[in-house]
Design a protein around this motif. Structure first.
Motif, PDB file in Angstrom:
ATOM      1  N   ILE A  33       0.861  -1.186   0.000  1.00 57.14           N
ATOM      2  CA  ILE A  33       0.000   0.000   0.000  1.00 57.14           C
ATOM      3  C   ILE A  33       0.895   1.232   0.000  1.00 57.14           C
ATOM      4  O   ILE A  33       1.740   1.385   0.890  1.00 57.14           O
ATOM      5  CB  ILE A  33      -0.910   0.036   1.239  1.00 57.14           C
ATOM      6  CG1 ILE A  33      -1.748  -1.247   1.322  1.00 57.14           C
ATOM      7  CG2 ILE A  33      -1.815   1.267   1.203  1.00 57.14           C
ATOM      8  CD1 ILE A  33      -2.561  -1.362   2.600  1.00 57.14           C
ATOM      9  N   ASP A  62      -4.197  10.093   6.138  1.00 53.93           N
ATOM     10  CA  ASP A  62      -2.852   9.634   5.825  1.00 53.93           C
ATOM     11  C   ASP A  62      -1.829  10.369   6.677  1.00 53.93           C
ATOM     12  O   ASP A  62      -0.859   9.776   7.146  1.00 53.93           O
ATOM     13  CB  ASP A  62      -2.538   9.854   4.349  1.00 53.93           C
ATOM     14  CG  ASP A  62      -3.153   8.794   3.451  1.00 53.93           C
ATOM     15  OD1 ASP A  62      -3.209   9.038   2.223  1.00 53.93           O
ATOM     16  OD2 ASP A  62      -3.566   7.731   3.961  1.00 53.93           O
ATOM     17  N   LEU A  82       2.850  -1.110   4.297  1.00 52.64           N
ATOM     18  CA  LEU A  82       2.437   0.260   3.990  1.00 52.64           C
ATOM     19  C   LEU A  82       3.667   1.122   3.754  1.00 52.64           C
ATOM     20  O   LEU A  82       4.617   1.065   4.536  1.00 52.64           O
ATOM     21  CB  LEU A  82       1.622   0.838   5.157  1.00 52.64           C
ATOM     22  CG  LEU A  82       1.250   2.317   5.078  1.00 52.64           C
ATOM     23  CD1 LEU A  82       0.281   2.576   3.931  1.00 52.64           C
ATOM     24  CD2 LEU A  82       0.645   2.782   6.397  1.00 52.64           C
ATOM     25  N   VAL A 122       5.052   4.863   3.621  1.00 51.93           N
ATOM     26  CA  VAL A 122       4.746   6.214   4.065  1.00 51.93           C
ATOM     27  C   VAL A 122       5.790   7.174   3.513  1.00 51.93           C
ATOM     28  O   VAL A 122       6.988   6.909   3.657  1.00 51.93           O
ATOM     29  CB  VAL A 122       4.750   6.295   5.607  1.00 51.93           C
ATOM     30  CG1 VAL A 122       4.435   7.707   6.070  1.00 51.93           C
ATOM     31  CG2 VAL A 122       3.756   5.296   6.181  1.00 51.93           C
ATOM     32  N   PRO A 123       5.396   8.266   2.875  1.00 49.28           N
ATOM     33  CA  PRO A 123       6.367   9.216   2.317  1.00 49.28           C
ATOM     34  C   PRO A 123       7.283   9.800   3.394  1.00 49.28           C
ATOM     35  O   PRO A 123       6.939   9.857   4.561  1.00 49.28           O
ATOM     36  CB  PRO A 123       5.498  10.313   1.712  1.00 49.28           C
ATOM     37  CG  PRO A 123       4.180   9.659   1.490  1.00 49.28           C
ATOM     38  CD  PRO A 123       4.022   8.672   2.596  1.00 49.28           C
ATOM     39  N   MET A 172       0.996   5.331   0.114  1.00 47.95           N
ATOM     40  CA  MET A 172       0.251   6.572   0.342  1.00 47.95           C
ATOM     41  C   MET A 172       0.489   7.529  -0.816  1.00 47.95           C
ATOM     42  O   MET A 172       1.622   7.728  -1.251  1.00 47.95           O
ATOM     43  CB  MET A 172       0.715   7.247   1.637  1.00 47.95           C
ATOM     44  CG  MET A 172       0.143   6.671   2.905  1.00 47.95           C
ATOM     45  SD  MET A 172       0.590   7.736   4.311  1.00 47.95           S
ATOM     46  CE  MET A 172      -0.133   6.790   5.648  1.00 47.95           C
ATOM     47  N   ASP A 173      -0.610   8.144  -1.306  1.00 44.88           N
ATOM     48  CA  ASP A 173      -0.475   9.165  -2.333  1.00 44.88           C
ATOM     49  C   ASP A 173      -1.670  10.108  -2.255  1.00 44.88           C
ATOM     50  O   ASP A 173      -2.480  10.011  -1.338  1.00 44.88           O
ATOM     51  CB  ASP A 173      -0.334   8.529  -3.731  1.00 44.88           C
ATOM     52  CG  ASP A 173      -1.525   7.658  -4.122  1.00 44.88           C
ATOM     53  OD1 ASP A 173      -1.338   6.708  -4.893  1.00 44.88           O
ATOM     54  OD2 ASP A 173      -2.644   7.928  -3.625  1.00 44.88           O
ATOM     55  N   HIS A 174      -1.811  11.024  -3.225  1.00 49.04           N
ATOM     56  CA  HIS A 174      -2.849  12.042  -3.136  1.00 49.04           C
ATOM     57  C   HIS A 174      -4.256  11.475  -3.329  1.00 49.04           C
ATOM     58  O   HIS A 174      -5.240  12.164  -3.045  1.00 49.04           O
ATOM     59  CB  HIS A 174      -2.598  13.148  -4.163  1.00 49.04           C
ATOM     60  CG  HIS A 174      -2.828  12.712  -5.583  1.00 49.04           C
ATOM     61  ND1 HIS A 174      -1.901  11.992  -6.297  1.00 49.04           N
ATOM     62  CD2 HIS A 174      -3.889  12.881  -6.411  1.00 49.04           C
ATOM     63  CE1 HIS A 174      -2.368  11.744  -7.494  1.00 49.04           C
ATOM     64  NE2 HIS A 174      -3.572  12.271  -7.602  1.00 49.04           N
ATOM     65  N   THR A 175      -4.359  10.236  -3.771  1.00 49.49           N
ATOM     66  CA  THR A 175      -5.678   9.612  -3.916  1.00 49.49           C
ATOM     67  C   THR A 175      -6.104   8.925  -2.608  1.00 49.49           C
ATOM     68  O   THR A 175      -7.177   8.342  -2.545  1.00 49.49           O
ATOM     69  CB  THR A 175      -5.693   8.547  -5.029  1.00 49.49           C
ATOM     70  OG1 THR A 175      -4.946   7.396  -4.606  1.00 49.49           O
ATOM     71  CG2 THR A 175      -5.117   9.084  -6.324  1.00 49.49           C
ATOM     72  N   GLY A 176      -5.237   9.010  -1.626  1.00 44.26           N
ATOM     73  CA  GLY A 176      -5.422   8.244  -0.387  1.00 44.26           C
ATOM     74  C   GLY A 176      -4.323   7.190  -0.350  1.00 44.26           C
ATOM     75  O   GLY A 176      -3.387   7.275   0.441  1.00 44.26           O
ATOM     76  N   ASP A 177      -4.441   6.222  -1.233  1.00 45.42           N
ATOM     77  CA  ASP A 177      -3.387   5.231  -1.364  1.00 45.42           C
ATOM     78  C   ASP A 177      -3.603   4.422  -2.643  1.00 45.42           C
ATOM     79  O   ASP A 177      -4.705   4.369  -3.190  1.00 45.42           O
ATOM     80  CB  ASP A 177      -3.340   4.278  -0.157  1.00 45.42           C
ATOM     81  CG  ASP A 177      -4.625   3.483   0.050  1.00 45.42           C
ATOM     82  OD1 ASP A 177      -5.415   3.855   0.941  1.00 45.42           O
ATOM     83  OD2 ASP A 177      -4.848   2.505  -0.699  1.00 45.42           O
ATOM     84  N   SER A 178      -2.527   3.833  -3.120  1.00 46.50           N
ATOM     85  CA  SER A 178      -2.576   2.926  -4.260  1.00 46.50           C
ATOM     86  C   SER A 178      -2.115   1.562  -3.765  1.00 46.50           C
ATOM     87  O   SER A 178      -1.180   1.484  -2.963  1.00 46.50           O
ATOM     88  CB  SER A 178      -1.653   3.416  -5.377  1.00 46.50           C
ATOM     89  OG  SER A 178      -2.089   4.662  -5.873  1.00 46.50           O
ATOM     90  N   ARG A 179      -2.752   0.523  -4.255  1.00 44.22           N
ATOM     91  CA  ARG A 179      -2.462  -0.818  -3.740  1.00 44.22           C
ATOM     92  C   ARG A 179      -1.959  -1.728  -4.868  1.00 44.22           C
ATOM     93  O   ARG A 179      -2.494  -1.714  -5.981  1.00 44.22           O
ATOM     94  CB  ARG A 179      -3.699  -1.418  -3.096  1.00 44.22           C
ATOM     95  CG  ARG A 179      -4.224  -0.510  -1.991  1.00 44.22           C
ATOM     96  CD  ARG A 179      -5.205  -1.153  -1.066  1.00 44.22           C
ATOM     97  NE  ARG A 179      -5.555  -0.211   0.005  1.00 44.22           N
ATOM     98  CZ  ARG A 179      -5.927  -0.565   1.215  1.00 44.22           C
ATOM     99  NH1 ARG A 179      -6.032  -1.839   1.537  1.00 44.22           N
ATOM    100  NH2 ARG A 179      -6.217   0.366   2.122  1.00 44.22           N
ATOM    101  N   PHE A 201      -1.387  15.231   1.051  1.00 41.09           N
ATOM    102  CA  PHE A 201      -2.014  14.005   1.532  1.00 41.09           C
ATOM    103  C   PHE A 201      -3.256  14.307   2.341  1.00 41.09           C
ATOM    104  O   PHE A 201      -3.334  15.333   3.010  1.00 41.09           O
ATOM    105  CB  PHE A 201      -1.017  13.194   2.370  1.00 41.09           C
ATOM    106  CG  PHE A 201       0.160  12.709   1.578  1.00 41.09           C
ATOM    107  CD1 PHE A 201       1.324  13.452   1.527  1.00 41.09           C
ATOM    108  CD2 PHE A 201       0.087  11.527   0.874  1.00 41.09           C
ATOM    109  CE1 PHE A 201       2.401  13.033   0.771  1.00 41.09           C
ATOM    110  CE2 PHE A 201       1.157  11.088   0.120  1.00 41.09           C
ATOM    111  CZ  PHE A 201       2.318  11.839   0.060  1.00 41.09           C
TER     112      PHE A 201
END
Lengths: 73, 131
Positions: free
Chosen positions: A5, B101, A65, A67-68, A7-14, B97
């Motif tokens: 998973i 998040d 997960l 995380v940036p 984290m990105d601007h859409t919430g997250d990409s899986r 974010f």
């Protein structure tokens, strides 16, 4: 199936992969190295709400997960 | 303080869509916020989830110091034994974010790698918030 998973601007990409599929595992490991190399932190849930940092790629991890990199605000 | 998205919205009153149109930046929309909140809820302890549902915030314990921190919409407050704010921290994932998040990233950082997190954070003394 295992899940990565991000984290990105859409919430997250899986991204899911079958740990029995060598090509898929190789791709997942490549993604792990690229993201952590770019500063993402990989984390895994270990229990009920607890988490640990994942330092190396583990194809058997059920869910990881990414995380940036954190910055001061 | 908090994520850039929250700060820009608060300061301008513009919607995320309007901000994105002006800046060309990809900002989280309502679906992203919902998705991020759902992910956050999956990662909370039962007690943290109870706190979050009740007050929209929850507490974590720093893995290195044992300090209690309260996380609320991107704000991070270090607490004393009575629950009063000692100081606040300002750190977040770089980029745009959703608040769920941001809070999840802050939780993982403090619970799993607190010292490294404190090395990048900005500290805000308590007096700035009137005590």
């Amino acid at each position: 199936m295992r899940t990565q998973i991000v984290m990105d601007h859409t919430g997250d990409s899986r991204h899911t992969f079958d740990e029995a599929d060598q090509a898929a595992v190789a791709e997942a490991e490549k993604r792990f190295l690229e993201l952590t190399g770019a500063g993402f932190t990989a984390a895994q849930r270990t229990g009920s709400g607890e988490s640990t940092i994942v330092r190396s790629f583990d194809p058997t991890a059920e869910e990881v997960l990414f995380v940036p990199r954190l910055v001061g605000g | 303080m908090g994520s850039p998205l929250v700060t820009i919205e608060m300061m301008t009153g513009l919607s995320p869509a309007a901000i994105a149109a002006l800046t060309g930046a990809a900002l989280p929309d309502a679906a992203a916020h919902a998705r991020a909140t759902a992910l956050l809820r999956e990662w909370l302890t039962p007690e943290q989830l109870r706190q979050f549902d009740a007050d929209g915030c929850f507490e974590v314990v720093g893995c290195d110091s044992g300090l209690r921190y309260r996380l609320k919409h991107g704000r991070v407050d270090a607490l004393d034994r009575e629950g009063a704010t000692i100081f606040s921290l300002c750190f977040h994932p770089g980029g745009q974010f959703a608040s769920g998040d941001v809070m999840l990233a802050q939780k993982i950082a403090l619970e799993s790698d607190e010292n490294a997190t404190l090395a990048v954070t900005n500290f805000i003394p308590r007096r700035r918030f009137g005590g």
